[in-house]
Design a protein around this motif. Structure first.
Motif, PDB file in Angstrom:
ATOM      1  N   ARG A  99       0.834  -1.216   0.000  1.00 54.41           N
ATOM      2  CA  ARG A  99       0.000   0.000   0.000  1.00 54.41           C
ATOM      3  C   ARG A  99       0.863   1.258   0.000  1.00 54.41           C
ATOM      4  NH1 ARG A  99      -3.988   0.031   4.813  1.00 54.41           N
ATOM      5  NH2 ARG A  99      -4.335   2.125   3.991  1.00 54.41           N
ATOM      6  N   LEU A 100       1.921   1.263   0.801  1.00 50.57           N
ATOM      7  CA  LEU A 100       2.811   2.425   0.848  1.00 50.57           C
ATOM      8  C   LEU A 100       3.550   2.611  -0.473  1.00 50.57           C
ATOM      9  CD1 LEU A 100       4.613   2.614   4.303  1.00 50.57           C
ATOM     10  CD2 LEU A 100       3.260   4.379   3.187  1.00 50.57           C
ATOM     11  N   LEU A 101       4.007   1.507  -1.045  1.00 54.92           N
ATOM     12  CA  LEU A 101       4.704   1.581  -2.338  1.00 54.92           C
ATOM     13  C   LEU A 101       3.764   2.140  -3.407  1.00 54.92           C
ATOM     14  CD1 LEU A 101       7.402   1.010  -3.694  1.00 54.92           C
ATOM     15  CD2 LEU A 101       6.639  -1.336  -4.072  1.00 54.92           C
ATOM     16  N   ASP A 102       2.533   1.648  -3.446  1.00 53.85           N
ATOM     17  CA  ASP A 102       1.543   2.165  -4.396  1.00 53.85           C
ATOM     18  C   ASP A 102       1.284   3.659  -4.169  1.00 53.85           C
ATOM     19  OD1 ASP A 102       1.296  -0.430  -5.405  1.00 53.85           O
ATOM     20  OD2 ASP A 102      -0.629  -0.814  -4.401  1.00 53.85           O
ATOM     21  N   ALA A 103       1.203   4.055  -2.894  1.00 59.88           N
ATOM     22  CA  ALA A 103       0.898   5.454  -2.572  1.00 59.88           C
ATOM     23  C   ALA A 103       2.012   6.397  -3.002  1.00 59.88           C
ATOM     24  CB  ALA A 103       0.628   5.595  -1.072  1.00 59.88           C
ATOM     25  N   ILE A 104       3.261   6.004  -2.779  1.00 61.11           N
ATOM     26  CA  ILE A 104       4.355   6.906  -3.174  1.00 61.11           C
ATOM     27  C   ILE A 104       4.511   6.930  -4.686  1.00 61.11           C
ATOM     28  CG2 ILE A 104       6.388   5.387  -2.977  1.00 61.11           C
ATOM     29  CD1 ILE A 104       7.592   7.972  -1.409  1.00 61.11           C
ATOM     30  N   GLU A 105       4.265   5.804  -5.354  1.00 53.62           N
ATOM     31  CA  GLU A 105       4.293   5.804  -6.821  1.00 53.62           C
ATOM     32  C   GLU A 105       3.215   6.740  -7.366  1.00 53.62           C
ATOM     33  OE1 GLU A 105       3.841   1.810  -8.221  1.00 53.62           O
ATOM     34  OE2 GLU A 105       5.812   1.192  -7.516  1.00 53.62           O
ATOM     35  N   LYS A 106       2.046   6.678  -6.793  1.00 55.38           N
ATOM     36  CA  LYS A 106       0.938   7.541  -7.236  1.00 55.38           C
ATOM     37  C   LYS A 106       1.307   9.015  -7.038  1.00 55.38           C
ATOM     38  CE  LYS A 106      -3.981   8.349  -6.634  1.00 55.38           C
ATOM     39  NZ  LYS A 106      -5.210   7.979  -5.917  1.00 55.38           N
ATOM     40  N   ARG A 107       1.892   9.329  -5.895  1.00 56.63           N
ATOM     41  CA  ARG A 107       2.291  10.713  -5.617  1.00 56.63           C
ATOM     42  C   ARG A 107       3.336  11.185  -6.624  1.00 56.63           C
ATOM     43  NH1 ARG A 107       2.877  13.477   0.010  1.00 56.63           N
ATOM     44  NH2 ARG A 107       0.697  13.064  -0.287  1.00 56.63           N
ATOM     45  N   PHE A 108       4.345  10.345  -6.878  1.00 57.12           N
ATOM     46  CA  PHE A 108       5.387  10.725  -7.828  1.00 57.12           C
ATOM     47  C   PHE A 108       4.853  10.820  -9.255  1.00 57.12           C
ATOM     48  CE2 PHE A 108       8.808   8.863  -4.873  1.00 57.12           C
ATOM     49  CZ  PHE A 108       9.068  10.102  -4.324  1.00 57.12           C
ATOM     50  N   SER A 109       3.916   9.970  -9.607  1.00 61.73           N
ATOM     51  CA  SER A 109       3.336  10.012 -10.952  1.00 61.73           C
ATOM     52  C   SER A 109       2.517  11.281 -11.151  1.00 61.73           C
ATOM     53  CB  SER A 109       2.431   8.800 -11.184  1.00 61.73           C
ATOM     54  OG  SER A 109       3.200   7.628 -11.223  1.00 61.73           O
ATOM     55  N   GLY A 110       1.870  11.730 -10.092  1.00 60.60           N
ATOM     56  CA  GLY A 110       1.008  12.900 -10.193  1.00 60.60           C
ATOM     57  C   GLY A 110       1.772  14.193 -10.223  1.00 60.60           C
ATOM     58  N   GLU A 111       2.203  14.650  -9.066  1.00 52.35           N
ATOM     59  CA  GLU A 111       2.778  15.987  -8.972  1.00 52.35           C
ATOM     60  C   GLU A 111       4.182  16.101  -9.550  1.00 52.35           C
ATOM     61  OE1 GLU A 111       4.170  16.352  -4.409  1.00 52.35           O
ATOM     62  OE2 GLU A 111       2.042  15.972  -4.693  1.00 52.35           O
ATOM     63  N   ASP A 112       4.930  15.022  -9.598  1.00 53.69           N
ATOM     64  CA  ASP A 112       6.309  15.108 -10.078  1.00 53.69           C
ATOM     65  C   ASP A 112       6.504  14.511 -11.467  1.00 53.69           C
ATOM     66  OD1 ASP A 112       7.602  16.361  -7.799  1.00 53.69           O
ATOM     67  OD2 ASP A 112       7.074  14.530  -6.735  1.00 53.69           O
ATOM     68  N   ALA A 113       5.467  13.924 -12.027  1.00 48.80           N
ATOM     69  CA  ALA A 113       5.510  13.343 -13.367  1.00 48.80           C
ATOM     70  C   ALA A 113       6.702  12.408 -13.571  1.00 48.80           C
ATOM     71  CB  ALA A 113       5.482  14.440 -14.427  1.00 48.80           C
ATOM     72  N   ALA A 114       6.879  11.497 -12.632  1.00 50.38           N
ATOM     73  CA  ALA A 114       7.966  10.523 -12.732  1.00 50.38           C
ATOM     74  C   ALA A 114       7.777   9.660 -13.971  1.00 50.38           C
ATOM     75  CB  ALA A 114       8.001   9.642 -11.488  1.00 50.38           C
ATOM     76  N   LYS A 115       8.879   9.359 -14.634  1.00 51.08           N
ATOM     77  CA  LYS A 115       8.858   8.490 -15.817  1.00 51.08           C
ATOM     78  C   LYS A 115       9.151   7.044 -15.450  1.00 51.08           C
ATOM     79  CE  LYS A 115      10.448  12.251 -18.727  1.00 51.08           C
ATOM     80  NZ  LYS A 115      11.619  12.859 -19.337  1.00 51.08           N
ATOM     81  N   ARG A 116       9.892   6.874 -14.362  1.00 51.14           N
ATOM     82  CA  ARG A 116      10.236   5.521 -13.921  1.00 51.14           C
ATOM     83  C   ARG A 116      10.433   5.553 -12.407  1.00 51.14           C
ATOM     84  NH1 ARG A 116      14.020   8.111 -15.847  1.00 51.14           N
ATOM     85  NH2 ARG A 116      13.517   7.650 -17.999  1.00 51.14           N
ATOM     86  N   PHE A 117      10.312   4.373 -11.823  1.00 52.55           N
ATOM     87  CA  PHE A 117      10.533   4.198 -10.385  1.00 52.55           C
ATOM     88  C   PHE A 117      11.732   3.292 -10.209  1.00 52.55           C
ATOM     89  CE2 PHE A 117       5.893   4.502 -10.992  1.00 52.55           C
ATOM     90  CZ  PHE A 117       5.696   5.743 -10.412  1.00 52.55           C
TER      91      PHE A 117
END
Length: 167
Positions: A99-117
């Motif tokens: 759940r935590l991994l999913d949550a931080i990925e979601k946060r990075f995908s949203g506001e920071d527009a991460a291309k990869r994790f």
């Protein structure tokens, strides 16, 4: 009736609880590799506060108690580096790490527009590897950092917003 675990952004006020939890959680890693001088066990409270201020940190709380945490940051190239995913031993094996991994990925995908994790773990840390692989992470490199420890770097591509919306 039991309390439920909530996930939210961590702040400087959470640093002391996170550091204590980190120290508890990394004991098993230190034992596994025979090295009690690893950075998570020697990190100072001031360093942790600075790390929280520079990047992103999430905590999972059971009531007022921090029972899990994860940190990370996104570099200029769009790589979100996820670090120090920790879950209190009594809370492990219940899906909280995922759940935590999913949550931080979601946060990075949203506001920071991460291309990869990207994240890393030790080569003997089977529970960590199992979790990361179940979430789509693949090993991209390894580095021998000591006589008993090889760090494995795992990575996965972030879903683009267009793809995620059509899926």
């Amino acid at each position: 009736m039991g309390m439920s675990v909530t996930i939210s952004a961590a702040g400087a006020q959470d640093a002391e609880q996170i550091l204590k939890l980190q120290y508890l959680c990394y004991q098993s890693e230190a034992e596994l590799y025979g090295d009690y001088g690893i950075e998570p066990l020697t990190q100072s409270l001031d360093d942790l506060r600075a790390e929280i201020a520079q990047g992103h940190a999430l905590v999972a709380r059971l009531g007022d108690e921090v029972v899990a945490s994860v940190r990370g940051s996104v570099d200029e190239g769009g790589t979100a580096r996820i670090a120090k995913l920790i879950v209190h031993p009594r809370m492990q094996r219940h899906g909280l790490g995922g759940r935590l991994l999913d949550a931080i990925e979601k946060r990075f995908s949203g506001e920071d527009a991460a291309k990869r994790f990207q994240l890393f773990t030790g080569h003997r840390s089977e529970n960590n590897l199992r979790l990361y692989r179940s979430r789509g992470y693949l090993q991209v490199s390894s580095e021998q950092v000591g006589p008993r420890l090889t760090l494995l770097t795992l990575e996965k591509e972030a879903l683009t917003r267009d793809f995620a919306a059509s899926a």
